[in-house]
Design an enzyme around this catalytic site. Sequence first.
Site, PDB file in Angstrom:
ATOM      1  N   GLY A  45     -30.990 -37.801 -34.150  1.00 19.75           N
ATOM      2  CA  GLY A  45     -29.843 -38.168 -33.335  1.00 19.75           C
ATOM      3  C   GLY A  45     -28.604 -37.423 -33.792  1.00 19.75           C
ATOM      4  O   GLY A  45     -28.520 -37.000 -34.958  1.00 19.75           O
ATOM      5  N   GLN A  50     -19.623 -35.605 -34.688  1.00 23.92           N
ATOM      6  CA  GLN A  50     -20.242 -34.891 -35.820  1.00 23.92           C
ATOM      7  C   GLN A  50     -20.137 -33.376 -35.677  1.00 23.92           C
ATOM      8  O   GLN A  50     -20.323 -32.651 -36.657  1.00 23.92           O
ATOM      9  CB  GLN A  50     -21.714 -35.293 -35.979  1.00 23.92           C
ATOM     10  CG  GLN A  50     -21.897 -36.738 -36.423  1.00 23.92           C
ATOM     11  CD  GLN A  50     -23.362 -37.071 -36.593  1.00 23.92           C
ATOM     12  OE1 GLN A  50     -24.044 -37.400 -35.648  1.00 23.92           O
ATOM     13  NE2 GLN A  50     -23.855 -36.949 -37.812  1.00 23.92           N
ATOM     14  N   CYS A  94     -28.215 -39.620 -42.256  1.00 24.49           N
ATOM     15  CA  CYS A  94     -27.235 -39.115 -41.297  1.00 24.49           C
ATOM     16  C   CYS A  94     -26.997 -37.636 -41.591  1.00 24.49           C
ATOM     17  O   CYS A  94     -26.858 -37.254 -42.753  1.00 24.49           O
ATOM     18  CB  CYS A  94     -25.934 -39.898 -41.439  1.00 24.49           C
ATOM     19  SG  CYS A  94     -24.655 -39.377 -40.300  1.00 24.49           S
ATOM     20  N   LEU A  95     -26.927 -36.827 -40.537  1.00 22.19           N
ATOM     21  CA  LEU A  95     -26.723 -35.385 -40.744  1.00 22.19           C
ATOM     22  C   LEU A  95     -25.346 -35.099 -41.348  1.00 22.19           C
ATOM     23  O   LEU A  95     -25.143 -34.033 -41.916  1.00 22.19           O
ATOM     24  CB  LEU A  95     -26.907 -34.628 -39.420  1.00 22.19           C
ATOM     25  CG  LEU A  95     -28.344 -34.669 -38.857  1.00 22.19           C
ATOM     26  CD1 LEU A  95     -28.405 -34.008 -37.478  1.00 22.19           C
ATOM     27  CD2 LEU A  95     -29.333 -34.007 -39.807  1.00 22.19           C
ATOM     28  N   HIS A 136     -26.939 -46.459 -34.399  1.00 23.57           N
ATOM     29  CA  HIS A 136     -26.311 -45.588 -35.408  1.00 23.57           C
ATOM     30  C   HIS A 136     -25.398 -44.568 -34.714  1.00 23.57           C
ATOM     31  O   HIS A 136     -24.258 -44.330 -35.149  1.00 23.57           O
ATOM     32  CB  HIS A 136     -27.427 -44.898 -36.206  1.00 23.57           C
ATOM     33  CG  HIS A 136     -26.983 -43.857 -37.189  1.00 23.57           C
ATOM     34  ND1 HIS A 136     -27.258 -43.947 -38.537  1.00 23.57           N
ATOM     35  CD2 HIS A 136     -26.309 -42.687 -37.031  1.00 23.57           C
ATOM     36  CE1 HIS A 136     -26.754 -42.887 -39.156  1.00 23.57           C
ATOM     37  NE2 HIS A 136     -26.177 -42.102 -38.262  1.00 23.57           N
ATOM     38  N   GLU A 137     -25.889 -43.975 -33.618  1.00 27.66           N
ATOM     39  CA  GLU A 137     -25.100 -42.937 -32.927  1.00 27.66           C
ATOM     40  C   GLU A 137     -23.901 -43.534 -32.186  1.00 27.66           C
ATOM     41  O   GLU A 137     -22.825 -42.936 -32.165  1.00 27.66           O
ATOM     42  CB  GLU A 137     -25.988 -42.134 -31.969  1.00 27.66           C
ATOM     43  CG  GLU A 137     -27.176 -41.417 -32.607  1.00 27.66           C
ATOM     44  CD  GLU A 137     -26.831 -40.571 -33.823  1.00 27.66           C
ATOM     45  OE1 GLU A 137     -25.697 -40.071 -33.911  1.00 27.66           O
ATOM     46  OE2 GLU A 137     -27.699 -40.441 -34.705  1.00 27.66           O
ATOM     47  N   HIS A 140     -21.124 -43.952 -34.496  1.00 28.99           N
ATOM     48  CA  HIS A 140     -20.362 -42.708 -34.702  1.00 28.99           C
ATOM     49  C   HIS A 140     -19.229 -42.586 -33.686  1.00 28.99           C
ATOM     50  O   HIS A 140     -18.129 -42.125 -34.022  1.00 28.99           O
ATOM     51  CB  HIS A 140     -21.267 -41.482 -34.550  1.00 28.99           C
ATOM     52  CG  HIS A 140     -21.994 -41.071 -35.797  1.00 28.99           C
ATOM     53  ND1 HIS A 140     -21.340 -40.680 -36.942  1.00 28.99           N
ATOM     54  CD2 HIS A 140     -23.320 -40.965 -36.076  1.00 28.99           C
ATOM     55  CE1 HIS A 140     -22.246 -40.355 -37.870  1.00 28.99           C
ATOM     56  NE2 HIS A 140     -23.450 -40.525 -37.371  1.00 28.99           N
TER      57      HIS A 140
HETATM   58 NI    NI Z   1     -25.294 -40.169 -38.306  1.00 30.45          NI
END
Ligand code: NI
Length: 177
Positions: A45, A50, A94-95, A136-137, A140
């Site tokens: 995701g 991000q 998380c990226l 989670h997204e 963000h």
């Molecule tokens: Ni993340």
Amino acid sequence: MIRTILIHPDPRLKKACEPVAAVTPDIGKLAEDMLETMYDAPGVGLAAPQVGVMKRVLVMDCIKDPALAPRPMVLINPSVTWQSEDLATYEEGCLSLPDQYAEIERPAEVRVQWTGLDGTLQEEQFSGLWATCVQHEIDHLDGKLFIDYLRPLRRQMITRKMEKLKRDRARDAEGRG
Ligand code: NI
């Protein structure tokens, strides 16, 4: 085009994003780039902040089995319309927080409404990894990271590690230049 993924701490990862007013070609290009960036990372995701775009757009594909067909999804202005009372715990990463993982508890199932790339309103119920990922997204898009669910001490430890990672990367980039 692969875009650069912001690493925590970054003020853009702490801000709530603006709703998308109209699904323009720019939004289509953004979504395409985000999917490419997510698959390249690789991740399941990615949210627009991000990559430094403060708009309510997320992409995801939780099909991890390479034998199955991928399912790239683009969710514009997503919102949770229902959540289960049952909770589920997943080890999240998380990226924007490379190599950091923590068990996070969230509703096991959620129903989400969003606008698709074709401009139509869509709704779907998610469970399992999809439910965790979409929550989670969406977090963000509200300026929230999974570490915000952790105790302050653990959160500070991870933040310090990420600050060091960013310093090391900046130094390596200088060395190459
Ligand atoms: Ni993340």
